[in-house]
Scaffold this active site. Structure first.
Site, PDB file in Angstrom:
ATOM      1  N   ASP A   1      -0.525   7.283  -5.161  1.00  0.00           N
ATOM      2  CA  ASP A   1      -1.963   7.081  -5.074  1.00  0.00           C
ATOM      3  C   ASP A   1      -2.472   6.636  -6.450  1.00  0.00           C
ATOM      4  O   ASP A   1      -2.194   7.289  -7.467  1.00  0.00           O
ATOM      5  CB  ASP A   1      -2.663   8.361  -4.640  1.00  0.00           C
ATOM      6  CG  ASP A   1      -4.151   8.155  -4.414  1.00  0.00           C
ATOM      7  OD1 ASP A   1      -4.519   7.823  -3.269  1.00  0.00           O
ATOM      8  OD2 ASP A   1      -4.931   8.313  -5.378  1.00  0.00           O
TER       9      ASP A   1
ATOM     10  N   ASN B   1     -13.398   0.392  -8.668  1.00  0.00           N
ATOM     11  CA  ASN B   1     -14.232  -0.381  -7.750  1.00  0.00           C
ATOM     12  C   ASN B   1     -15.700  -0.334  -8.161  1.00  0.00           C
ATOM     13  O   ASN B   1     -16.413  -1.340  -8.112  1.00  0.00           O
ATOM     14  CB  ASN B   1     -14.082   0.154  -6.325  1.00  0.00           C
ATOM     15  CG  ASN B   1     -12.894  -0.456  -5.597  1.00  0.00           C
ATOM     16  OD1 ASN B   1     -12.436  -1.540  -5.944  1.00  0.00           O
ATOM     17  ND2 ASN B   1     -12.397   0.246  -4.598  1.00  0.00           N
TER      18      ASN B   1
ATOM     19  N   ASP C   1      -8.972  -5.034  -5.872  1.00  0.00           N
ATOM     20  CA  ASP C   1      -7.917  -5.773  -5.167  1.00  0.00           C
ATOM     21  C   ASP C   1      -6.796  -6.168  -6.130  1.00  0.00           C
ATOM     22  O   ASP C   1      -5.607  -6.111  -5.790  1.00  0.00           O
ATOM     23  CB  ASP C   1      -8.502  -7.023  -4.510  1.00  0.00           C
ATOM     24  CG  ASP C   1      -9.381  -6.695  -3.309  1.00  0.00           C
ATOM     25  OD1 ASP C   1      -9.312  -5.540  -2.826  1.00  0.00           O
ATOM     26  OD2 ASP C   1     -10.135  -7.583  -2.879  1.00  0.00           O
TER      27      ASP C   1
ATOM     28  N   GLU D   1      -5.804   3.064  -1.315  1.00  0.00           N
ATOM     29  CA  GLU D   1      -4.990   2.904  -2.515  1.00  0.00           C
ATOM     30  C   GLU D   1      -3.699   3.693  -2.452  1.00  0.00           C
ATOM     31  O   GLU D   1      -3.061   3.943  -3.472  1.00  0.00           O
ATOM     32  CB  GLU D   1      -5.791   3.329  -3.752  1.00  0.00           C
ATOM     33  CG  GLU D   1      -6.133   4.803  -3.830  1.00  0.00           C
ATOM     34  CD  GLU D   1      -7.411   5.166  -3.095  1.00  0.00           C
ATOM     35  OE1 GLU D   1      -7.993   6.207  -3.424  1.00  0.00           O
ATOM     36  OE2 GLU D   1      -7.836   4.407  -2.200  1.00  0.00           O
TER      37      GLU D   1
END
Length: 468
Positions: free
Chosen positions: A345, A353, A362, A388
């Site tokens: 993770d 973000n 991304d 993620e």
């Protein structure tokens, strides 16, 4: 006192500008000789190899489409005719038509599309077909005009006979050469591969060959018609190059070997233009079906990739990862082989973000997937579980190897930079079992709990748990 030795200076290699035309001339000379020795006395060859090979060369390797290579084509064909006893003027006139036809066909095929041509579907086959027709028409026109102007030194040329010979040659031989793709190093097929192709590939080919032989025995119109259904079946089951080769063998038998009066029901030998064109048009059917089959397979492959792989990271989708992991576990259970599963993770992904934008998120996912995939041993299975989170199955990995892989991935992420100096780290939960369980679920649950412990312990760490 002896004179000092003068070091030998190696000869520089010949430039490509010399090697390419020379190779074209040699190849065309050899295939032209083959075509000359397979034609009946006093008649045009039903299949003229030289032009078909030359057209394949200049459209698959466009660097050959230049004046020097075209001249080499002309020289190769003329040399073959002279060696075979053809009058010099006749050889020059007729091979001028050959060279002009090849150039016209190549320019037509490459019009607005200068890239090399490979037969990968019906659009490419349509381009090739138009180029073949143009090459045949131009060559027949030039040969007819020149032979009419120089009637004293060249034999009379029938435009329909010349066109039919050119058309069938291009259709059968150029198609084969352009359907063969350059691939990587050859690997010996596995027994499982043979099991998978036994019925889908071998049976249609055997049926086609059997019907070809039966048509030869039956003679008459059955020589043409009998193998056609099997060739159409092959066109939907085997590679395009295989269909092209089988079709060429079938057509070659009709045109070169079975040249007896009335064999095609035309009341004359198969050297007639009508008989030659008839064979070519019948051969067009399997080739068209094979080209359309390539289109269908391309769509199926895209659909398969969309279902199997995550479009952003290139790793397996969640469903595909679970399916392949379970299938891999099934091979380990009986032998009680060890297995490990990693849950990964990205740390502070929400912050990335929120502060840098979803585009940066991304990028982080793509680069993280690259770090993961580059660290995996052969046989590992990797997928994006969601958001993620990634998962990796390591079959037959002992505890030390699995821990080493996890730590390599963690350290690679420490050096992973995004748009500036910010680094995306990763937390990893590792579940290891000395004997593979029957289901992937306990591995996932254990690795997920270990990942939670890694997150709670400060992130950027690996927590390993051994299944009882």
């Amino acid at each position: 006192m002896s004179a000092p030795e003068v070091p030998k200076v190696p000869r520089p290699p010949l430039p490509r500008s010399i090697l390419d035309p020379a190779s074209v001339a040699v190849v065309v000379f050899l295939v032209a000789l083959l075509g000359i020795h397979t034609r009946p006395p006093g008649l045009l060859a039903s299949i003229w190899f030289a032009n078909a090979v030359a057209l394949a060369l200049v459209v698959r390797w466009p660097r050959h489409l230049r004046a020097s290579s075209v001249f080499a084509l002309f020289v190769g064909c003329v040399a073959a005719d002279l060696v075979s006893g053809t009058e010099p003027y006749a050889a020059a006139v007729l091979n001028t038509a050959n060279a002009v036809g090849v150039v016209a066909g190549a320019l037509t095929i490459r019009w607005r599309r200068p890239e090399p041509l490979l037969l990968t579907g019906s659009p490419a086959f349509a381009r090739l077909s138009v180029g073949i027709v143009v090459a045949s028409v131009v060559s027949a026109t030039v040969a007819t005009c020149l032979s009419g102007l120089l009637v004293d030194v060249t034999p009379a040329v029938s435009p329909t006979a010349w066109f039919s010979s050119e058309f069938v040659s291009y259709l059968l031989l150029t198609t084969i050469l352009l359907s063969i793709r350059a691939g990587g190093p050859w690997r010996p097929p596995t027994p499982r591969y043979f099991d998978s192709v036994r019925w889908t590939v071998t049976v249609p080919v055997l049926v086609a060959v059997t019907l070809m032989i039966a048509g030869m025995v039956a003679d008459g119109p059955l020589l043409v018609a009998l193998p056609l259904p099997a060739l159409l079946w092959c066109a939907t089951r085997i590679p395009f190059s295989g269909t092209a080769l089988l079709t060429a063998c079938w057509a070659g038998w009709n045109l070169l070997i079975a040249g007896r009066v009335g064999v095609l029901g035309a009341g004359e030998a198969t050297q007639s233009p009508v008989a030659t064109l008839s064979v070519a048009l019948v051969a067009l059917g399997p080739l068209l079906v094979a080209a359309v089959t390539l289109d269908r397979m391309a769509v199926q492959n895209k659909l398969h990739e969309a279902l199997e792989y995550d479009s952003l990271t290139g790793t397996l989708s969640r469903a595909a990862f679970l399916r392949r992991s379970q299938r891999r576990l099934n091979t380990l259970v009986d032998a009680s082989q060890p297995v490990a599963l990693l849950m990964l993770d990205l740390d502070d992904f929400k912050t990335i973000n929120d502060t840098m934008g979803h585009a940066a998120g991304d990028i982080a996912l793509v680069r993280s997937a690259g770090c993961i995939l580059s660290a995996l041993p052969h046989g590992a299975v990797a997928g994006r579980i969601g958001g993620e989170e990634f998962a990796v199955l390591l079959p037959m990995a002992d505890h030390e190897d699995a821990t080493a892989v996890a730590d390599t991935i963690r350290r690679d992420h420490e050096r992973l930079h995004l748009l500036s100096t910010r680094t995306a780290t990763v937390s990893i939960g590792l579940a290891w079992a000395p004997a593979a369980p029957a289901s992937v679920s306990p591995l996932l649950d254990t690795a997920d709990r270990a990942l939670y412990e890694a997150k709670r312990g400060g992130r950027n760490t690996v927590v390993a748990v051994t299944l009882a």
